[in-house]
Design an enzyme around this catalytic site. Structure first.
Site, short mmCIF file in Angstrom:
data_model
loop_
_atom_site.label_atom_id
_atom_site.label_comp_id
_atom_site.label_asym_id
_atom_site.label_seq_id
_atom_site.Cartn_x
_atom_site.Cartn_y
_atom_site.Cartn_z
N HIS A 155 -7.10 -9.61 1.81
CA HIS A 155 -6.90 -8.91 0.67
C HIS A 155 -5.28 -8.85 0.28
O HIS A 155 -5.17 -8.40 -0.96
CB HIS A 155 -7.10 -7.19 1.10
CG HIS A 155 -7.93 -6.52 0.27
ND1 HIS A 155 -8.61 -6.76 -0.94
CD2 HIS A 155 -8.16 -5.16 0.35
CE1 HIS A 155 -9.31 -5.79 -1.55
NE2 HIS A 155 -8.86 -4.67 -0.68
N ASN B 184 -6.41 1.03 -2.81
CA ASN B 184 -7.05 2.07 -3.81
C ASN B 184 -5.85 2.94 -4.27
O ASN B 184 -6.53 3.72 -5.21
CB ASN B 184 -8.02 2.47 -3.08
CG ASN B 184 -7.55 3.27 -1.88
OD1 ASN B 184 -6.48 3.52 -1.41
ND2 ASN B 184 -8.54 4.19 -1.42
N ASP C 29 -6.76 -10.68 -4.88
CA ASP C 29 -7.91 -11.45 -4.32
C ASP C 29 -9.15 -11.31 -5.22
O ASP C 29 -9.19 -10.23 -5.67
CB ASP C 29 -8.18 -10.98 -2.78
CG ASP C 29 -8.30 -9.52 -2.71
OD1 ASP C 29 -7.47 -8.53 -3.25
OD2 ASP C 29 -9.47 -9.46 -2.34
N ASN D 206 -10.95 -2.28 -5.90
CA ASN D 206 -10.55 -0.67 -5.90
C ASN D 206 -8.96 -0.58 -6.41
O ASN D 206 -8.76 0.45 -7.04
CB ASN D 206 -10.59 0.10 -4.57
CG ASN D 206 -12.10 0.51 -4.36
OD1 ASN D 206 -12.71 0.63 -5.13
ND2 ASN D 206 -12.34 0.56 -2.99
#
Length: 194
Positions: A21, A70, A95, A116
């Site tokens: 991530h 997020n 990513d 998100n």
């Protein structure tokens, strides 16, 4: 019109540093290290690590939000509004599950595809019309894994995937000068050509 703000997405903290991530952070770290005198520093007012440099006579801002993924829009929106950077001058590096490890893709606009961080940035900027540089990390189903997506993105890539992702970052860094000149079509063609 050229890119004035490059945002790398990731999660803060040493436990996330090497996870899939954080591919966006990896690219921005590499970029900052390659530019003379460019150093990312914590900026509380923008909730992130920020660097300012000059490329081709133009100011360029680098940002790694220190909010969690997020909530990335908070940081991006604050910096873009403060420096009057238009959404079309923003490049978000993140990513991408729907691309194989090592496949980089450049596009402007479009949906969040379940990401998100992208959803939050779109909400903060009030539009989808900003640039995205998507770094492929693969999807657990493509390696016949039963691993949940949330778990997959928060783990380190396998060694062979890491090599491919690093190659995609290198290839992406090579086309950034075109984006700084506003040559988006040329950058896209060069990046998307194997």
């Amino acid at each position: 019109m050229s890119i004035r703000l490059i945002v790398g997405l990731g999660n803060p903290g040493p436990e996330y540093e090497q996870t899939r991530h954080n591919a966006g952070f990896w690219l921005v770290d590499n970029l900052a290290n390659s530019l003379p005198g460019c150093r990312l520093q914590r900026e509380a007012r923008f909730n992130g690590m920020v660097a300012k440099t000059v490329v081709g006579g133009n100011e360029l801002w680098l940002l790694e939000p220190l909010t969690f993924m997020n909530r990335s829009g908070l940081s991006v929106g604050q910096l873009a509004r403060f420096y009057k950077i238009e959404p079309s001058e923003v490049l978000v590096v993140h990513d991408e599950l729907d691309l194989a490890p090592g496949v980089p893709r450049l596009k402007k606009g479009g949906g969040a595809g379940g990401h998100n961080g992208i959803k939050d940035i779109t909400a903060a900027l009030g539009t989808q019309d900003y640039w995205r540089l998507r770094l492929g990390i693969g999807h657990p189903r493509t390696i016949n894994s039963q691993q949940q997506v949330a778990d997959y993105v928060l783990h380190r890539p396998r060694k062979e995937e890491q090599v491919l992702i690093e190659e995609a970052i290198e290839k992406s860094l090579r086309v950034l000068p075109l984006l700084f000149e506003g040559k988006f079509d040329a950058a896209t063609m060069q990046l998307h050509t194997p």
